[in-house]
Design a protein around this motif. Structure first.
Motif, short mmCIF file in Angstrom:
data_model
loop_
_atom_site.label_atom_id
_atom_site.label_comp_id
_atom_site.label_asym_id
_atom_site.label_seq_id
_atom_site.Cartn_x
_atom_site.Cartn_y
_atom_site.Cartn_z
N ASP A 160 0.84 -1.19 0.00
CA ASP A 160 0.00 0.00 0.00
C ASP A 160 0.88 1.24 0.00
OD1 ASP A 160 -2.32 -1.62 0.31
OD2 ASP A 160 -1.97 -1.69 2.47
N ILE A 161 0.57 2.19 -0.86
CA ILE A 161 1.33 3.44 -0.93
C ILE A 161 0.89 4.34 0.22
CG2 ILE A 161 1.79 5.52 -2.28
CD1 ILE A 161 1.35 3.77 -4.78
N LEU A 162 1.84 4.70 1.06
CA LEU A 162 1.56 5.57 2.19
C LEU A 162 1.85 7.03 1.89
CD1 LEU A 162 3.12 3.34 4.98
CD2 LEU A 162 0.74 3.41 4.21
N ASP A 163 2.88 7.27 1.08
CA ASP A 163 3.27 8.64 0.76
C ASP A 163 4.12 8.62 -0.50
OD1 ASP A 163 3.42 11.38 1.05
OD2 ASP A 163 4.89 11.33 2.67
N PHE A 164 4.20 9.75 -1.18
CA PHE A 164 5.07 9.89 -2.34
C PHE A 164 5.41 11.35 -2.53
CE2 PHE A 164 0.74 10.09 -3.87
CZ PHE A 164 0.75 11.14 -4.77
N SER A 165 6.49 11.59 -3.23
CA SER A 165 6.95 12.94 -3.51
C SER A 165 7.61 12.96 -4.88
CB SER A 165 7.95 13.36 -2.44
OG SER A 165 8.45 14.63 -2.71
N PRO A 166 7.41 13.94 -5.72
CA PRO A 166 6.55 15.10 -5.54
C PRO A 166 5.09 14.73 -5.74
CG PRO A 166 7.61 15.23 -7.68
CD PRO A 166 8.16 14.01 -6.98
N ARG A 167 4.24 15.38 -4.99
CA ARG A 167 2.81 15.10 -5.03
C ARG A 167 2.12 15.63 -6.27
NH1 ARG A 167 0.03 13.34 -0.28
NH2 ARG A 167 1.59 12.79 1.24
N SER A 168 2.79 16.46 -7.02
CA SER A 168 2.18 17.05 -8.22
C SER A 168 2.14 16.06 -9.39
CB SER A 168 2.94 18.30 -8.63
OG SER A 168 4.28 17.99 -8.91
N LEU A 169 2.80 14.92 -9.27
CA LEU A 169 2.85 13.93 -10.35
C LEU A 169 1.84 12.82 -10.14
CD1 LEU A 169 6.70 13.44 -10.76
CD2 LEU A 169 5.18 14.79 -12.18
N ASP A 170 1.39 12.23 -11.26
CA ASP A 170 0.56 11.03 -11.20
C ASP A 170 1.53 9.84 -11.14
OD1 ASP A 170 -1.21 8.95 -11.51
OD2 ASP A 170 -1.69 9.41 -13.60
N ILE A 171 1.73 9.30 -9.96
CA ILE A 171 2.77 8.27 -9.80
C ILE A 171 2.38 6.93 -10.40
CG2 ILE A 171 3.74 9.32 -7.75
CD1 ILE A 171 2.40 6.98 -6.19
N SER A 172 1.12 6.73 -10.76
CA SER A 172 0.70 5.44 -11.31
C SER A 172 1.48 5.08 -12.58
CB SER A 172 -0.79 5.42 -11.58
OG SER A 172 -1.14 6.39 -12.54
N LYS A 173 1.88 6.08 -13.35
CA LYS A 173 2.63 5.78 -14.58
C LYS A 173 4.11 5.48 -14.32
CE LYS A 173 3.15 10.63 -15.83
NZ LYS A 173 2.84 11.62 -16.85
N PHE A 174 4.58 5.76 -13.11
CA PHE A 174 5.99 5.51 -12.79
C PHE A 174 6.21 4.24 -11.97
CE2 PHE A 174 5.61 10.21 -13.03
CZ PHE A 174 6.30 10.37 -14.22
N LEU A 175 5.16 3.68 -11.40
CA LEU A 175 5.32 2.51 -10.53
C LEU A 175 5.74 1.26 -11.28
CD1 LEU A 175 2.37 2.99 -8.04
CD2 LEU A 175 4.80 3.39 -7.65
N SER A 176 5.53 1.22 -12.59
CA SER A 176 5.94 0.05 -13.36
C SER A 176 7.43 0.08 -13.71
CB SER A 176 5.11 -0.07 -14.63
OG SER A 176 5.30 1.07 -15.44
N LYS A 177 8.07 1.23 -13.50
CA LYS A 177 9.51 1.33 -13.78
C LYS A 177 10.32 0.67 -12.67
CE LYS A 177 11.43 4.73 -15.52
NZ LYS A 177 12.11 5.93 -15.92
N LYS A 178 11.47 0.18 -13.04
CA LYS A 178 12.37 -0.42 -12.06
C LYS A 178 12.98 0.68 -11.18
CE LYS A 178 16.44 -3.27 -11.58
NZ LYS A 178 17.50 -3.99 -12.25
N PRO A 179 12.88 0.54 -9.86
CA PRO A 179 13.46 1.56 -8.96
C PRO A 179 14.98 1.59 -9.03
CG PRO A 179 11.96 0.09 -7.78
CD PRO A 179 12.17 -0.49 -9.14
#
Length: 52
Positions: free
Chosen positions: A13-32
């Motif tokens: 479960d995602i608790l927090d992310f930064s920057p908040r101005s982005l839609d992180i759903s499109k970045f979660l599939s990328k390798k960290p």
């Protein structure tokens, strides 16, 4: 370097992310670039330099 930081619990479960101005759903599939697991929380650092 532009990056997204995502803090998750052990259940994924995602608790927090930064920057908040982005839609992180499109970045979660990328390798960290970095994964840090402290036993309770997981921190992901994802490079988005070419995606913004």
């Amino acid at each position: 370097m532009p990056e997204v930081i995502v803090i998750m619990n052990k259940n994924g479960d995602i608790l927090d992310f930064s920057p908040r101005s982005l839609d992180i759903s499109k970045f979660l599939s990328k390798k960290p670039n970095e994964i840090y697991d402290d036993g309770e929380l997981i921190r992901l650092r994802i490079d988005i330099a070419n995606d913004v």
